[in-house]
Design an enzyme around this catalytic site. Structure first.
Site, PDB file in Angstrom:
ATOM      1  N   ASP A 151     -26.372  39.659  54.064  1.00 44.57           N
ATOM      2  CA  ASP A 151     -26.553  40.757  53.676  1.00 44.57           C
ATOM      3  C   ASP A 151     -26.518  40.206  51.783  1.00 44.57           C
ATOM      4  OD1 ASP A 151     -26.501  43.438  53.050  1.00 44.57           O
ATOM      5  OD2 ASP A 151     -25.431  43.734  54.778  1.00 44.57           O
ATOM      6  N   HIS A 189     -26.376  46.889  48.658  1.00 40.59           N
ATOM      7  CA  HIS A 189     -26.347  47.354  50.642  1.00 40.59           C
ATOM      8  C   HIS A 189     -24.625  46.374  50.599  1.00 40.59           C
ATOM      9  CE1 HIS A 189     -27.213  46.728  54.651  1.00 40.59           C
ATOM     10  NE2 HIS A 189     -27.810  47.571  54.418  1.00 40.59           N
ATOM     11  N   SER A 386     -27.794  50.354  59.490  1.00 33.00           N
ATOM     12  CA  SER A 386     -26.744  49.793  58.922  1.00 33.00           C
ATOM     13  C   SER A 386     -24.878  49.746  59.006  1.00 33.00           C
ATOM     14  CB  SER A 386     -27.531  49.705  57.049  1.00 33.00           C
ATOM     15  OG  SER A 386     -28.420  49.003  57.704  1.00 33.00           O
TER      16      SER A 386
END
Length: 566
Positions: A151, A189, A386
């Protein structure tokens, strides 16, 4: 705002917990005693005298049959032991201002800025919806299982700052040449996903069912962070493939036990999964014993294909469930943004992905560009597949702690057969239904049901994996069969090396030495961090533009977020 920014809705807070002490009683916490109703049993009290004379207070305490045990100078007070029932007599003495029971108190961290037990986006409620708390109460919290998170990195914010919670793999992102950005989540994120998978407040205690403490789905799992996305979210498929290769090759190094790989990422590439190199890399990880969990995509009802690599039938593709404000699954629906796919390949099952609250990274790119997603100072709320993938990865970690011998095919089979079907959705939209860890715990493994889909060869094109998403440097898009260093990428050569686990040699992949590595030569040493060496002021928007890869841009939907909102 790009589609990606709108999709992520997360952030994090580095503020230290504030410990609150209320009232004069709190000052004497160290001198607590036991309160009873029996007159013959001594009780501990805090006494304040009218002047600074110890003698006058001692005489008053002695007159009721008690004795002073300690002085508290800051309040001109004393801790004393007196017979129960004599408090009012002592209070009436002219030398005494007040007599207060010396009660026990507990230091409190900042309360959550939301009502966890009333918000189906809180991880407290999400963990109840998917049955994770049932496993916690039986001692299964993800301990001993490592989850690889490919990520945008992870920031050591409260909830992820425990010693050993995060192990850094290589930083393969465009941030890696900048020492102050390396490994850290400048985008926002990865930290949000990490919190969902394995976050845990420092003062949370087993079985972790206190709604006042932030707790992820597998609170005792460890995270292996491999950073591929930079401060603006920019990344190329070649970086993601290199990261998967690295995880496979190093999954058991230095005490690691990587059994789960979370990839909340997807492109709109449409070449057949049987050729696609990104899908092939995910399949290699699967065959090496790693359960690969991928987001299904956020194309909604119009999306007749899942994103790459979620469209590969071997991996777990997680769609997003909308709990509609209730804990029961009976009224749930498929989230409007969750990609539906088709009758041949659709989401395997759903996990909560609507308005999920997780950890925020203050001053990160998402935090600055989507401030509506902030929840208090520590948290961020976001929707997307996600989040659904991260919830699923946490559940898989719980299951693998309970039964370490399960193969990826068996894990997938168990979760498919125990999911709770939705009443109002067709199987194409919702797959098998909402994931149920509680039922999965008691389900026998599907010993005779290995997956038999046609495998990928990986000999397609890198450009086909990218689809329409390309990073650019100074306005020039990266296209064709070359990686971020401009090295030719030959899938016919790479695929067998990937399958053999030999694509990495020390810090070299595809002929280039990648920046930001934590290894030397052929030996890798995982690094961990301490929260005391990091602060939220490490970077700012000005720092991002000053990096080696300045000018890099990214089109936002590949990380499969949908919206960031409060």
């Amino acid at each position: 705002m790009t589609p990606m920014m709108a999709s992520m809705g997360w952030g994090w807070g580095f503020k230290r917990r504030v410990l609150a002490l209320t009232g004069l009683i709190a000052i004497a916490t160290a001198f607590t005693g036991t309160l009873t109703n029996a007159a013959s049993v001594p009780t501990s009290v805090i006494i304040r005298g009218r002047d600074a004379s110890d003698e006058s207070v001692r005489r008053a305490v002695s007159s009721v049959g008690g004795h002073i045990t300690r002085r508290i100078g800051i309040i001109n007070g004393y801790v004393a032991s007196i017979p129960s029932g004599r408090e009012s007599i002592l209070s009436s003495d002219a030398a005494i201002v007040s007599v207060t029971p010396n009660a026990r108190i507990r230091l409190l961290s900042d309360p959550l800025p939301y009502k966890a037990a009333e918000d189906t986006g809180s991880l407290y409620e999400v963990s109840r919806i998917v049955g994770a708390q049932t496993l916690w109460t039986r001692g299964f919290t993800g301990a001993g299982v490592d989850v690889a998170l490919i990520d945008s990195g992870v920031a050591p914010v409260p909830g992820l700052d425990a010693t050993g919670k995060i192990v850094n793999g290589p930083d393969l992102s465009f941030d890696s040449p900048a020492a102050n950005l390396r490994y850290l989540d400048t985008f926002g994120h990865g930290t949000h996903m990490a919190g969902i998978i394995a976050g845990r407040d420092a003062d949370a205690v087993t079985p972790y069912t206190d709604p006042a403490r932030f707790t992820g789905i597998a609170p005792d799992a460890r995270l292996l962070s491999v950073k591929v996305a930079a401060a603006d979210g920019s990344t190329d498929v070649s970086q993601v493939i290199a990261a998967i290769d690295w995880v496979v090759q190093h999954k058991n190094d230095n005490g690691l036990n990587v059994r789960v790989l979370n990839l909340s990422f997807g492109t709109d590439g449409l070449q057949s999964y049987m050729l696609d190199p990104l899908a092939f890399a995910a399949e290699v990880a699967w065959r090496k014993g790693i359960v690969v969990v991928v987001s299904a995509g956020n194309g909604g009802a119009a999306a007749t294909s899942l994103t790459d690599p979620g469209y590969d039938p071997y991996v777990i593709a997680a769609g997003a469930d909308d709990p509609r404000g209730t804990e029961t699954v009976a009224d749930d629906v498929v989230a409007e943004f969750s990609s539906r796919g088709n009758s041949t390949r659709h989401a395997d099952f759903l996990a909560p992905g609507k308005s999920v609250i997780s950890l925020r990274v203050p001053n990160s790119y998402i935090d600055e560009h989507a401030p509506a997603g902030r929840v208090g100072t520590r948290f961020f709320r976001g929707s997307g597949t996600s989040q659904a993938a991260a919830v699923t990865s946490g559940v898989v970690a719980l299951l693998l702690q309970q039964r370490p011998s399960l193969t990826p095919d068996q894990v997938k089979g168990i979760l498919l057969t125990t999911a709770a079907p939705l009443r109002s959705a067709d199987p194409v939209s919702s797959g098998a239904g909402v994931i149920d860890a509680s039922k999965a715990r008691t389900s026998p493994p599907q010993q005779a049901a290995p997956q038999t889909f046609a495998p990928s060869t990986g000999t397609g094109t890198l450009e086909g994996s990218r689809g329409s998403y390309h990073v650019t440097d100074n306005g020039v898009a990266l296209t064709g069969e070359k990686d971020i260093f401009g090295q030719p990428f030959n899938t016919a050569t790479w695929a067998p090396a990937s399958a053999a686990g030999s694509t990495w040699s020390g810090g070299t992949w595809n002929g280039s030495t990648w920046s930001g590595s934590t290894w030397s030569g052929s030996t890798w040493s995982g690094s961990t961090w301490s929260g005391s060496t990091w602060s939220g002021s490490t970077w700012s928007g000005h720092t991002w533009s000053g990096s080696t890869w300045s000018g890099s841009t990214w089109s936002g939907s590949t990380w499969s977020g949908s919206t960031w909102s409060g």
